[in-house]
Design a protein around this motif. Structure first.
Motif, PDB file in Angstrom:
ATOM      1  N   THR A  22       0.829  -1.198   0.000  1.00  0.00           N
ATOM      2  CA  THR A  22       0.000   0.000   0.000  1.00  0.00           C
ATOM      3  C   THR A  22       0.866   1.251   0.000  1.00  0.00           C
ATOM      4  O   THR A  22       0.574   2.213  -0.724  1.00  0.00           O
ATOM      5  N   GLN A  23       1.935   1.246   0.783  1.00  0.00           N
ATOM      6  CA  GLN A  23       2.837   2.396   0.812  1.00  0.00           C
ATOM      7  C   GLN A  23       3.483   2.623  -0.549  1.00  0.00           C
ATOM      8  O   GLN A  23       3.529   3.758  -1.042  1.00  0.00           O
ATOM      9  N   ILE A  24       3.996   1.579  -1.144  1.00  0.00           N
ATOM     10  CA  ILE A  24       4.661   1.701  -2.439  1.00  0.00           C
ATOM     11  C   ILE A  24       3.670   2.149  -3.505  1.00  0.00           C
ATOM     12  O   ILE A  24       3.990   3.002  -4.353  1.00  0.00           O
ATOM     13  N   MET A  25       2.461   1.625  -3.490  1.00  0.00           N
ATOM     14  CA  MET A  25       1.448   2.053  -4.458  1.00  0.00           C
ATOM     15  C   MET A  25       1.069   3.513  -4.245  1.00  0.00           C
ATOM     16  O   MET A  25       0.880   4.255  -5.216  1.00  0.00           O
ATOM     17  N   ALA A  26       0.952   3.947  -2.996  1.00  0.00           N
ATOM     18  CA  ALA A  26       0.622   5.347  -2.725  1.00  0.00           C
ATOM     19  C   ALA A  26       1.741   6.275  -3.210  1.00  0.00           C
ATOM     20  O   ALA A  26       1.468   7.333  -3.797  1.00  0.00           O
ATOM     21  N   VAL A  27       2.983   5.883  -3.001  1.00  0.00           N
ATOM     22  CA  VAL A  27       4.111   6.679  -3.495  1.00  0.00           C
ATOM     23  C   VAL A  27       4.086   6.697  -5.023  1.00  0.00           C
ATOM     24  O   VAL A  27       4.333   7.742  -5.644  1.00  0.00           O
ATOM     25  N   ALA A  28       3.770   5.577  -5.656  1.00  0.00           N
ATOM     26  CA  ALA A  28       3.689   5.524  -7.116  1.00  0.00           C
ATOM     27  C   ALA A  28       2.587   6.442  -7.639  1.00  0.00           C
ATOM     28  O   ALA A  28       2.766   7.123  -8.660  1.00  0.00           O
ATOM     29  N   VAL A  29       1.460   6.493  -6.950  1.00  0.00           N
ATOM     30  CA  VAL A  29       0.374   7.398  -7.354  1.00  0.00           C
ATOM     31  C   VAL A  29       0.830   8.845  -7.243  1.00  0.00           C
ATOM     32  O   VAL A  29       0.588   9.656  -8.147  1.00  0.00           O
ATOM     33  N   VAL A  30       1.493   9.194  -6.156  1.00  0.00           N
ATOM     34  CA  VAL A  30       1.991  10.563  -5.990  1.00  0.00           C
ATOM     35  C   VAL A  30       2.996  10.894  -7.089  1.00  0.00           C
ATOM     36  O   VAL A  30       2.968  11.994  -7.663  1.00  0.00           O
TER      37      VAL A  30
END
Length: 147
Positions: A78-86
């Motif tokens: 979830t953290q990595i996906m959120a950083v990817a979205v940003v």
């Protein structure tokens, strides 16, 4: 939050903050004010997302520690996906230097992960409860119910 979780967060956040300060200084020197803004935003992003992730992991596994691996993988993805979205949202921004932002996110995320692993290994968290600890917790819960 148990003391070992606070130690793990400190063990990861302090090296990440130091790396972020270095990244801000280097980006400001090389790129200028846009590099400073990008590196600062990236450092705050990593510190915020990963601190929240450690807190979420603590909350998810507090009552069911057997779920630690699954919860850890879920939180990390979830953290990595959120950083990817940003990163995708700010891909073509002119507000800050995107290369300074990207390299700082990458460096700080790697340093957070290494600091978290190091702090976890040094925390000496017991993963087996002996019978005396179980009896003491049962006695405490019985005495709390009686009051």
């Amino acid at each position: 939050m148990p003391s070992h979780d606070a130690r793990i967060i400190r063990g990861a956040a302090i090296p990440t903050a130091v790396a972020g300060v270095l990244a801000v200084a280097i980006s400001a020197a090389v790129v200028g004010s846009k590099g400073l803004i990008g590196a600062l935003a990236a450092t705050l992003l990593v510190l915020g997302f990963f601190s929240f992730g450690q807190w979420a992991l603590d909350r998810l596994t507090r009552n069911n520690p057997q779920m630690m691996m699954a919860a850890g993988l879920l939180v990390y993805m979830t953290q990595i996906m959120a950083v990817a979205v940003v990163l995708a949202v700010f891909k073509n921004t002119t507000l800050f230097n995107t290369k300074a932002f990207g390299f700082t996110v990458l460096g700080c995320a790697l340093i957070w992960t290494a600091g978290s692993v190091r702090a976890s290994l040094k925390a000496k968290i017991f993963y087996v409860e002996n019978d005396s600890a179980t009896r003491k917790s049962d006695e405490v819960s019985r005495s709390e119910r009686q009051q």
